[in-house]
Design a protein around this motif. Structure first.
Motif, PDB file in Angstrom:
ATOM      1  N   ALA A 168       0.823  -1.206   0.000  1.00 22.86           N
ATOM      2  CA  ALA A 168       0.000   0.000   0.000  1.00 22.86           C
ATOM      3  C   ALA A 168       0.859   1.259   0.000  1.00 22.86           C
ATOM      4  O   ALA A 168       0.547   2.245  -0.691  1.00 22.86           O
ATOM      5  CB  ALA A 168      -0.935  -0.010   1.195  1.00 22.86           C
ATOM      6  N   LEU A 169       1.957   1.241   0.744  1.00 21.73           N
ATOM      7  CA  LEU A 169       2.790   2.437   0.873  1.00 21.73           C
ATOM      8  C   LEU A 169       3.634   2.702  -0.368  1.00 21.73           C
ATOM      9  O   LEU A 169       4.088   3.829  -0.577  1.00 21.73           O
ATOM     10  CB  LEU A 169       3.685   2.310   2.106  1.00 21.73           C
ATOM     11  N   ARG A 170       3.854   1.699  -1.192  1.00 20.51           N
ATOM     12  CA  ARG A 170       4.610   1.905  -2.425  1.00 20.51           C
ATOM     13  C   ARG A 170       3.956   2.967  -3.306  1.00 20.51           C
ATOM     14  O   ARG A 170       4.624   3.645  -4.090  1.00 20.51           O
ATOM     15  CB  ARG A 170       4.721   0.598  -3.209  1.00 20.51           C
ATOM     16  N   LYS A 171       2.641   3.115  -3.178  1.00 17.33           N
ATOM     17  CA  LYS A 171       1.916   4.098  -3.985  1.00 17.33           C
ATOM     18  C   LYS A 171       2.250   5.530  -3.576  1.00 17.33           C
ATOM     19  O   LYS A 171       1.968   6.465  -4.318  1.00 17.33           O
ATOM     20  CB  LYS A 171       0.412   3.858  -3.845  1.00 17.33           C
ATOM     21  N   GLU A 172       2.818   5.687  -2.373  1.00 19.78           N
ATOM     22  CA  GLU A 172       3.084   7.024  -1.840  1.00 19.78           C
ATOM     23  C   GLU A 172       4.502   7.510  -2.118  1.00 19.78           C
ATOM     24  O   GLU A 172       4.812   8.677  -1.890  1.00 19.78           O
ATOM     25  CB  GLU A 172       2.864   7.026  -0.319  1.00 19.78           C
ATOM     26  N   VAL A 173       5.402   6.612  -2.573  1.00 19.95           N
ATOM     27  CA  VAL A 173       6.830   6.940  -2.647  1.00 19.95           C
ATOM     28  C   VAL A 173       7.433   6.507  -3.982  1.00 19.95           C
ATOM     29  O   VAL A 173       6.821   5.789  -4.765  1.00 19.95           O
ATOM     30  CB  VAL A 173       7.601   6.260  -1.490  1.00 19.95           C
ATOM     31  N   ASP A 174       8.669   6.937  -4.183  1.00 20.67           N
ATOM     32  CA  ASP A 174       9.414   6.505  -5.366  1.00 20.67           C
ATOM     33  C   ASP A 174      10.112   5.169  -5.142  1.00 20.67           C
ATOM     34  O   ASP A 174      10.326   4.413  -6.090  1.00 20.67           O
ATOM     35  CB  ASP A 174      10.463   7.569  -5.737  1.00 20.67           C
ATOM     36  N   GLU A 175      10.499   4.910  -3.896  1.00 17.23           N
ATOM     37  CA  GLU A 175      11.182   3.647  -3.588  1.00 17.23           C
ATOM     38  C   GLU A 175      10.899   3.254  -2.148  1.00 17.23           C
ATOM     39  O   GLU A 175      10.795   4.112  -1.271  1.00 17.23           O
ATOM     40  CB  GLU A 175      12.695   3.769  -3.794  1.00 17.23           C
ATOM     41  N   VAL A 176      10.788   1.948  -1.921  1.00 14.69           N
ATOM     42  CA  VAL A 176      10.693   1.396  -0.570  1.00 14.69           C
ATOM     43  C   VAL A 176      11.907   0.509  -0.327  1.00 14.69           C
ATOM     44  O   VAL A 176      12.237  -0.344  -1.148  1.00 14.69           O
ATOM     45  CB  VAL A 176       9.413   0.563  -0.382  1.00 14.69           C
ATOM     46  N   VAL A 177      12.569   0.738   0.808  1.00 12.52           N
ATOM     47  CA  VAL A 177      13.633  -0.159   1.262  1.00 12.52           C
ATOM     48  C   VAL A 177      13.166  -0.752   2.586  1.00 12.52           C
ATOM     49  O   VAL A 177      13.091  -0.053   3.603  1.00 12.52           O
ATOM     50  CB  VAL A 177      14.972   0.575   1.440  1.00 12.52           C
ATOM     51  N   CYS A 178      12.800  -2.026   2.561  1.00  8.17           N
ATOM     52  CA  CYS A 178      12.372  -2.742   3.764  1.00  8.17           C
ATOM     53  C   CYS A 178      13.226  -3.996   3.882  1.00  8.17           C
ATOM     54  O   CYS A 178      13.203  -4.856   2.985  1.00  8.17           O
ATOM     55  CB  CYS A 178      10.890  -3.095   3.692  1.00  8.17           C
ATOM     56  N   LEU A 179      13.976  -4.107   4.965  1.00  7.87           N
ATOM     57  CA  LEU A 179      14.906  -5.222   5.121  1.00  7.87           C
ATOM     58  C   LEU A 179      14.194  -6.549   5.320  1.00  7.87           C
ATOM     59  O   LEU A 179      14.649  -7.580   4.843  1.00  7.87           O
ATOM     60  CB  LEU A 179      15.840  -4.956   6.303  1.00  7.87           C
ATOM     61  N   GLU A 180      13.086  -6.527   6.059  1.00  2.00           N
ATOM     62  CA  GLU A 180      12.390  -7.765   6.402  1.00  2.00           C
ATOM     63  C   GLU A 180      10.884  -7.629   6.184  1.00  2.00           C
ATOM     64  O   GLU A 180      10.117  -7.462   7.136  1.00  2.00           O
ATOM     65  CB  GLU A 180      12.684  -8.148   7.863  1.00  2.00           C
ATOM     66  N   PRO A 181      10.407  -7.700   4.946  1.00  2.00           N
ATOM     67  CA  PRO A 181       8.957  -7.732   4.727  1.00  2.00           C
ATOM     68  C   PRO A 181       8.393  -9.065   5.210  1.00  2.00           C
ATOM     69  O   PRO A 181       8.945 -10.126   4.892  1.00  2.00           O
ATOM     70  CB  PRO A 181       8.831  -7.573   3.206  1.00  2.00           C
ATOM     71  N   GLN A 182       7.318  -9.003   5.984  1.00  4.51           N
ATOM     72  CA  GLN A 182       6.806 -10.204   6.657  1.00  4.51           C
ATOM     73  C   GLN A 182       5.399 -10.557   6.192  1.00  4.51           C
ATOM     74  O   GLN A 182       4.509  -9.716   6.170  1.00  4.51           O
ATOM     75  CB  GLN A 182       6.790  -9.983   8.169  1.00  4.51           C
ATOM     76  N   GLU A 183       5.206 -11.826   5.832  1.00  4.54           N
ATOM     77  CA  GLU A 183       3.880 -12.318   5.467  1.00  4.54           C
ATOM     78  C   GLU A 183       2.979 -12.419   6.694  1.00  4.54           C
ATOM     79  O   GLU A 183       1.803 -12.104   6.656  1.00  4.54           O
ATOM     80  CB  GLU A 183       3.990 -13.697   4.798  1.00  4.54           C
ATOM     81  N   HIS A 184       3.551 -12.901   7.792  1.00  6.33           N
ATOM     82  CA  HIS A 184       2.789 -13.079   9.032  1.00  6.33           C
ATOM     83  C   HIS A 184       3.373 -12.132  10.072  1.00  6.33           C
ATOM     84  O   HIS A 184       4.458 -12.363  10.593  1.00  6.33           O
ATOM     85  CB  HIS A 184       2.867 -14.531   9.505  1.00  6.33           C
ATOM     86  N   PHE A 185       2.639 -11.101  10.362  1.00  4.63           N
ATOM     87  CA  PHE A 185       3.164 -10.009  11.184  1.00  4.63           C
ATOM     88  C   PHE A 185       2.192  -9.709  12.312  1.00  4.63           C
ATOM     89  O   PHE A 185       0.983  -9.566  12.091  1.00  4.63           O
ATOM     90  CB  PHE A 185       3.347  -8.757  10.308  1.00  4.63           C
ATOM     91  N   TYR A 186       2.735  -9.589  13.542  1.00  5.48           N
ATOM     92  CA  TYR A 186       1.890  -9.255  14.688  1.00  5.48           C
ATOM     93  C   TYR A 186       2.261  -7.903  15.286  1.00  5.48           C
ATOM     94  O   TYR A 186       1.404  -7.074  15.547  1.00  5.48           O
ATOM     95  CB  TYR A 186       2.002 -10.345  15.755  1.00  5.48           C
ATOM     96  N   ALA A 187       3.556  -7.683  15.488  1.00  2.89           N
ATOM     97  CA  ALA A 187       4.021  -6.436  16.100  1.00  2.89           C
ATOM     98  C   ALA A 187       5.490  -6.237  15.737  1.00  2.89           C
ATOM     99  O   ALA A 187       6.185  -7.171  15.325  1.00  2.89           O
ATOM    100  CB  ALA A 187       3.849  -6.477  17.610  1.00  2.89           C
ATOM    101  N   ILE A 188       5.972  -4.998  15.910  1.00  5.67           N
ATOM    102  CA  ILE A 188       7.353  -4.666  15.549  1.00  5.67           C
ATOM    103  C   ILE A 188       8.352  -5.213  16.566  1.00  5.67           C
ATOM    104  O   ILE A 188       9.406  -5.735  16.216  1.00  5.67           O
ATOM    105  CB  ILE A 188       7.512  -3.133  15.425  1.00  5.67           C
ATOM    106  N   GLY A 189       8.029  -5.107  17.848  1.00  3.65           N
ATOM    107  CA  GLY A 189       8.971  -5.430  18.918  1.00  3.65           C
ATOM    108  C   GLY A 189       9.650  -6.784  18.823  1.00  3.65           C
ATOM    109  O   GLY A 189      10.861  -6.888  19.092  1.00  3.65           O
ATOM    110  N   PRO A 190       8.938  -7.866  18.481  1.00  3.66           N
ATOM    111  CA  PRO A 190       9.584  -9.181  18.450  1.00  3.66           C
ATOM    112  C   PRO A 190      10.739  -9.319  17.467  1.00  3.66           C
ATOM    113  O   PRO A 190      11.515 -10.275  17.567  1.00  3.66           O
ATOM    114  CB  PRO A 190       8.421 -10.118  18.069  1.00  3.66           C
TER     115      PRO A 190
END
Length: 216
Positions: A168-190
């Motif tokens: 969804a956020l790719r539509k807002e920017v020219d480039e996304v750099v995400c080191l760990e895109p997660q299919e199953h995601f609950y929270a950032i902290g873990p």
């Protein structure tokens, strides 16, 4: 996956070195995004500034974002209509929650920047940084605020995020750099060994070595 926010910032910085030649500015979402962004700014020899944005949480479940608000002369408010409807939040409840978060944005602006003007980003590459993305509502508001300032290029850099939010956020920017895109995601902290809360004092300390923050 990351020892701490500094480690995440160093790993992101290694992926962003090409922007060093594009007169970049690094914009962090406080508080958690600042230690990540400070590492990137140091690597890119770039000024570090803030995007003051606050999640608007559902009244009975504050961690669930029903929107977000960004500081500015005309504050940008992003609404998550699906969450608002599912949670049964009334318009009056949304407006009240929005006003509370705008007050916190103002507190942070005074606390961190003491009224200093923002860095001019028009015509420059802008890298927007946080320590992770959950629903994406807060980051969407931040990116729209940054885009309104007319950068030459807008880049989102985060250590970890759910794949749906990144799409969804790719539509807002020219480039996304995400080191760990997660299919199953609950929270950032873990995804961090050390995810302790960042203090206001630490934010001020990390901004201090970047004198360009104080210039328009």
């Amino acid at each position: 996956m990351f020892r701490n926010r500094q480690d995440a910032g160093q790993q992101l910085a290694a992926r962003l070195v090409a922007y060093k030649k594009q007169n970049p500015v690094v914009l962090a979402l406080p508080r958690g995004g600042v230690p990540v962004a400070a590492e990137i700014a140091a690597k890119l020899d770039a000024p570090l500034d803030l995007i003051l944005v606050r999640k608007i949480g559902v009244p009975f479940r504050l961690e669930l974002a029903m929107g977000a608000v960004v500081d500015g002369g005309s504050p940008i408010v992003v609404r998550n209509e699906e969450v608002i409807e599912l949670a049964g939040v009334s318009e009056d409840e949304f407006k009240a929650a929005c006003e509370r978060e705008r007050a916190e944005v103002e507190r942070r602006r005074q606390c961190y920047l003491s009224g200093r003007p923002p860095i001019e980003v028009a015509g420059r590459a802008v890298v927007v940084v946080d320590d992770g993305v959950a629903t994406g509502a807060t980051m969407r508001a931040a990116l729209r605020s940054a885009a309104a300032r007319k950068p030459s290029k807008l880049v989102l850099a985060v250590p970890v995020a759910p794949v749906e939010a990144i799409a969804a956020l790719r539509k807002e920017v020219d480039e996304v750099v995400c080191l760990e895109p997660q299919e199953h995601f609950y929270a950032i902290g873990p995804y961090y060994d050390d995810f302790r809360q960042v203090s206001d004092d630490e934010v001020r300390r990390l901004l201090a070595p970047h004198p360009a923050t104080a210039t328009a």
